[in-house]
Design a protein around this motif. Structure first.
Motif, short mmCIF file in Angstrom:
data_model
loop_
_atom_site.label_atom_id
_atom_site.label_comp_id
_atom_site.label_asym_id
_atom_site.label_seq_id
_atom_site.Cartn_x
_atom_site.Cartn_y
_atom_site.Cartn_z
N VAL A 1 -57.79 18.91 -26.40
CA VAL A 1 -56.89 19.16 -27.55
C VAL A 1 -56.23 17.86 -27.99
N GLN A 2 -55.91 16.99 -27.04
CA GLN A 2 -55.29 15.73 -27.44
C GLN A 2 -56.27 14.91 -28.29
N ASN A 3 -57.54 14.92 -27.94
CA ASN A 3 -58.54 14.26 -28.79
C ASN A 3 -58.55 14.87 -30.19
N LEU A 4 -58.54 16.20 -30.24
CA LEU A 4 -58.53 16.89 -31.54
C LEU A 4 -57.29 16.50 -32.34
N TRP A 5 -56.18 16.44 -31.66
CA TRP A 5 -54.91 16.12 -32.30
C TRP A 5 -54.95 14.73 -32.94
N LEU A 6 -55.47 13.76 -32.16
CA LEU A 6 -55.52 12.38 -32.65
C LEU A 6 -56.55 12.23 -33.76
N ALA A 7 -57.70 12.88 -33.59
CA ALA A 7 -58.73 12.79 -34.64
C ALA A 7 -58.22 13.41 -35.94
N ALA A 8 -57.48 14.51 -35.82
CA ALA A 8 -56.90 15.14 -37.01
C ALA A 8 -55.83 14.24 -37.63
N ARG A 9 -55.00 13.66 -36.77
CA ARG A 9 -53.88 12.85 -37.27
C ARG A 9 -54.37 11.70 -38.15
N VAL A 10 -55.46 11.05 -37.72
CA VAL A 10 -55.95 9.91 -38.49
C VAL A 10 -56.77 10.34 -39.70
N ALA B 1 -62.02 5.94 -38.34
CA ALA B 1 -63.28 5.64 -37.65
C ALA B 1 -63.01 4.92 -36.34
N THR B 2 -62.00 4.05 -36.33
CA THR B 2 -61.65 3.34 -35.09
C THR B 2 -61.22 4.32 -34.00
N VAL B 3 -60.39 5.28 -34.37
CA VAL B 3 -59.92 6.25 -33.38
C VAL B 3 -61.09 7.11 -32.89
N ARG B 4 -61.96 7.52 -33.81
CA ARG B 4 -63.14 8.29 -33.36
C ARG B 4 -64.02 7.48 -32.42
N GLN B 5 -64.11 6.18 -32.71
CA GLN B 5 -64.92 5.31 -31.86
C GLN B 5 -64.30 5.19 -30.46
N ALA B 6 -62.98 5.04 -30.42
CA ALA B 6 -62.31 4.97 -29.11
C ALA B 6 -62.57 6.25 -28.33
N ILE B 7 -62.49 7.39 -29.01
CA ILE B 7 -62.73 8.68 -28.36
C ILE B 7 -64.17 8.75 -27.84
N ALA B 8 -65.11 8.27 -28.65
CA ALA B 8 -66.52 8.37 -28.29
C ALA B 8 -66.90 7.41 -27.16
N LEU B 9 -66.23 6.27 -27.09
CA LEU B 9 -66.62 5.24 -26.12
C LEU B 9 -65.77 5.25 -24.85
N ARG B 10 -64.81 6.16 -24.79
CA ARG B 10 -63.99 6.28 -23.56
C ARG B 10 -64.85 6.85 -22.44
N ARG B 11 -64.71 6.30 -21.26
CA ARG B 11 -65.50 6.75 -20.12
C ARG B 11 -64.63 6.92 -18.88
N ILE C 1 -51.36 7.48 -31.71
CA ILE C 1 -50.70 8.16 -30.59
C ILE C 1 -49.22 8.34 -30.88
N ALA C 2 -48.61 7.30 -31.44
CA ALA C 2 -47.16 7.34 -31.67
C ALA C 2 -46.78 8.27 -32.82
N LEU C 3 -47.66 8.41 -33.80
CA LEU C 3 -47.32 9.17 -35.01
C LEU C 3 -47.88 10.60 -34.98
N ARG C 4 -48.56 10.97 -33.91
CA ARG C 4 -49.05 12.34 -33.76
C ARG C 4 -47.87 13.28 -33.54
N ARG C 5 -47.90 14.43 -34.19
CA ARG C 5 -46.79 15.38 -34.07
C ARG C 5 -47.33 16.78 -33.88
N ASP C 6 -46.55 17.59 -33.20
CA ASP C 6 -46.83 19.02 -33.17
C ASP C 6 -46.28 19.61 -34.47
N CYS C 7 -47.17 20.09 -35.32
CA CYS C 7 -46.78 20.47 -36.69
C CYS C 7 -46.60 21.99 -36.81
N ARG C 8 -45.56 22.35 -37.52
CA ARG C 8 -45.34 23.78 -37.79
C ARG C 8 -45.22 24.05 -39.29
#
Lengths: 217, 217
Positions: B139-148, A13-23, B19-26
């Motif tokens: 895509v980076q947003n998608l990547w991070l949202a998926a990672r968490v 939820a924190t990461v989604r919030q950061a994404i939503a509140l980034r400007r 951000i640090a633990l996000r990976r390109d997964c195969r």
């Protein structure tokens, strides 16, 4: 592979919030440059972005001195006027918008696409496209890392790239992609500034989903 | 502007960790597609990306049926072979790498750059570049949202774009940028897979910082 503990729902939820509140920020609080350690921490986040073939096609140049700002501001202003002229009917409306915070932001960085290093892995057919997508991902990391340290970032792309490349004395083949304004802000906009000012609205997600052709099913 | 509470240092650390633990997964765990609500939540994160002039240059097409995977896998395999041929001396090493998880991932999505909508704001001089950077940020947003949410994502860019555009029946001027493999994974790589396999190493951040020319100071 080592075992990395899963993220919790609260962390998600924190990461989604950061994404939503980034400007994209254009209003900054004047003040000193950032501590070196903080700037490095933020740039490390950018550098942890994915890149096709691990080519890491992002370079940063710190241009935070008053002299650099004075040198760069006219390049942006010239392009702002050229944009207004190209916009025709909406020129006056455009010229009333605040589009950059070059002089006030704590740090001013150039984002530079380096000369192509010839990476083939994952970009034989889309070389320039994949390098640019990777650079965009790096800035998004920087944006989010800055947001959660309660710092704003604005990506200024109003400049003539060859003119900027000359001033920055970039090597042949390098392309400046942005002037990144980074630092404390008076407040984060509730909605993107272009929405708040009525310039343009965000589209519903449903509009951006394309239906797969039937023949594949 | 309303008052949005600041992020805490703990929340900032969570975002840096994502951000640090996000990976390109195969490598993916076979299984059902994602619940619609989860997929929509992740795509909403993508859609909250910044875009120059608020142009929102990202489209998604869901291609998760077995029939679509069977249809698309040969396009990727053909480009994998073409890449190997282009790599010359490292062809065999390349062919031993796992480069995609198209058949096993829970969801397969195409990322598509739509036909240019003529947005001038912020991209008069760099139109294609700015659209692509914006798509990369999404895509980076998608990547991070998926990672968490403890889901992996792999961006497959090995295809001939015109061939893929034909199969997907894209409108004239649209460009496929990726086949995104999304879903549960057996584990997240400790380091980027290209590093773990010795294909290429990440560079130190210091190498990516360019010194500003002296004359500006």
């Amino acid at each position: 592979m080592s075992l990395i503990p899963p993220f919790t729902p609260e962390q998600a939820a924190t990461v989604r919030q950061a994404i939503a509140l980034r400007r994209d920020c254009r209003h900054f609080l004047p003040g000193p440059t950032l501590p070196d350690a903080q700037l490095e921490r933020l740039l490390q986040a950018a550098h942890q972005a994915p890149s096709v073939g691990l080519m890491q096609p992002w370079r940063f140049m710190r241009l935070s001195t008053p002299a650099w700002r004075e040198r760069l501001a006219p390049l942006v202003e010239a392009e702002r006027q050229a944009t207004a002229a190209a916009l025709g009917a909406r020129a006056d409306e455009f010229l009333r918008l605040k589009v950059e915070g070059l002089r006030d932001c704590a740090e001013l960085l150039a984002l530079i696409l380096p000369p192509d290093d010839g990476t083939v892995f994952g970009r034989r057919t889309l070389p320039q496209e994949m390098a640019l997508c990777s650079a965009g991902a790096a800035v998004q990391n920087l944006w989010l890392a800055a947001r959660v340290e309660n710092l704003g970032l604005g990506w200024v792309s109003m400049f003539e790239p060859q003119a900027l490349a000359r001033v920055l004395e970039l090597p042949h083949g390098a392309l400046p992609l942005g002037l990144l304004c980074l630092g404390p802000v008076p407040a984060f906009y509730e909605h993107p500034l272009l929405e708040q000012t009525g310039w343009r609205q965000r589209r519903p997600l449903q509009d951006l989903l394309m239906k797969a052709p039937d023949h594949g099913n």
